[in-house]
Design a protein around this motif. Structure first.
Motif, PDB file in Angstrom:
ATOM      1  N   SER A  50       0.831  -1.209   0.000  1.00 22.81           N
ATOM      2  CA  SER A  50       0.000   0.000   0.000  1.00 22.81           C
ATOM      3  C   SER A  50       0.863   1.256   0.000  1.00 22.81           C
ATOM      4  O   SER A  50       0.531   2.244  -0.661  1.00 22.81           O
ATOM      5  N   GLU A  66      -3.505   8.138   2.467  1.00 20.99           N
ATOM      6  CA  GLU A  66      -3.239   6.701   2.360  1.00 20.99           C
ATOM      7  C   GLU A  66      -2.162   6.268   3.355  1.00 20.99           C
ATOM      8  O   GLU A  66      -2.304   5.239   4.029  1.00 20.99           O
ATOM      9  N   ILE A  70      -2.465   3.592   6.428  1.00 16.84           N
ATOM     10  CA  ILE A  70      -1.561   2.441   6.562  1.00 16.84           C
ATOM     11  C   ILE A  70      -0.958   2.429   7.967  1.00 16.84           C
ATOM     12  O   ILE A  70      -0.936   1.400   8.638  1.00 16.84           O
TER      13      ILE A  70
END
Length: 170
Positions: A50, A66, A70
């Motif tokens: 990711s 993002e 994570i």
């Protein structure tokens, strides 16, 4: 004779060591290989993949979000701070401590392979987050240098995958 001057900056409480602090494993705890149980191995593998996608995202605001997601999805490594007593450099231990405090670095140790892997992964995520945040705030940065730094992060991701025996998808 040169006399080193130091200013000791001490955090007032543990909350001053927030996500802005970079926890670095002491060098002697950094493994060449790290055998992990399958659940944590899969969690770290997913996080690294990711992160790789976030680094390729041209929308920096989205990339930051993002990386934050994570980071939030990973368990915290169980670490404890170390005290610098010897530096093997011209700097005193107090000067190193001052540097670490100023740059929000904390050297830590741990005993479990899982915590070593989590600490290294979280450190990479922290660095990537700060870098993308800087790029977002300063849109005039040289694109070639930004790409070069991203390549460095991707190389480090591959190094962690190799150290943790994570097979990258083909």
């Amino acid at each position: 004779m040169f006399k080193e001057q130091t200013v000791i900056l001490t955090p007032n409480n543990a909350s001053e060591y927030s996500s802005n602090t970079l926890d670095l494993l002491v060098p002697w705890d950094i493994p060449l290989e790290c055998e992990l149980d399958e659940p944590i191995k899969q969690q770290i593998a997913t996080s690294l993949r990711s992160l790789s996608q976030a680094l390729h995202n041209p929308n920096r605001h989205q990339a930051l979000t993002e990386i934050e997601q994570i980071t939030a999805s990973l368990p915290q490594a169980k670490t404890y701070p170390t005290k610098t007593t010897k530096t093997k450099t011209a700097l005193s231990a107090a000067a190193v401590e001052e540097y670490d405090t100023y740059f929000k670095v904390r050297h830590v140790q741990t005993t479990e392979a899982e915590d070593i892997a989590l600490c290294l992964t979280q450190g990479l995520l922290t660095n990537c987050h700060h870098f993308i945040s800087l790029c977002h705030r300063l849109p005039t940065l040289n694109p070639a240098q930004i790409n070069q730094q991203k390549q460095g992060f991707l190389s480090y991701t591959a190094l962690l995958e190799r150290a943790f025996n994570i097979n990258s998808p083909t």
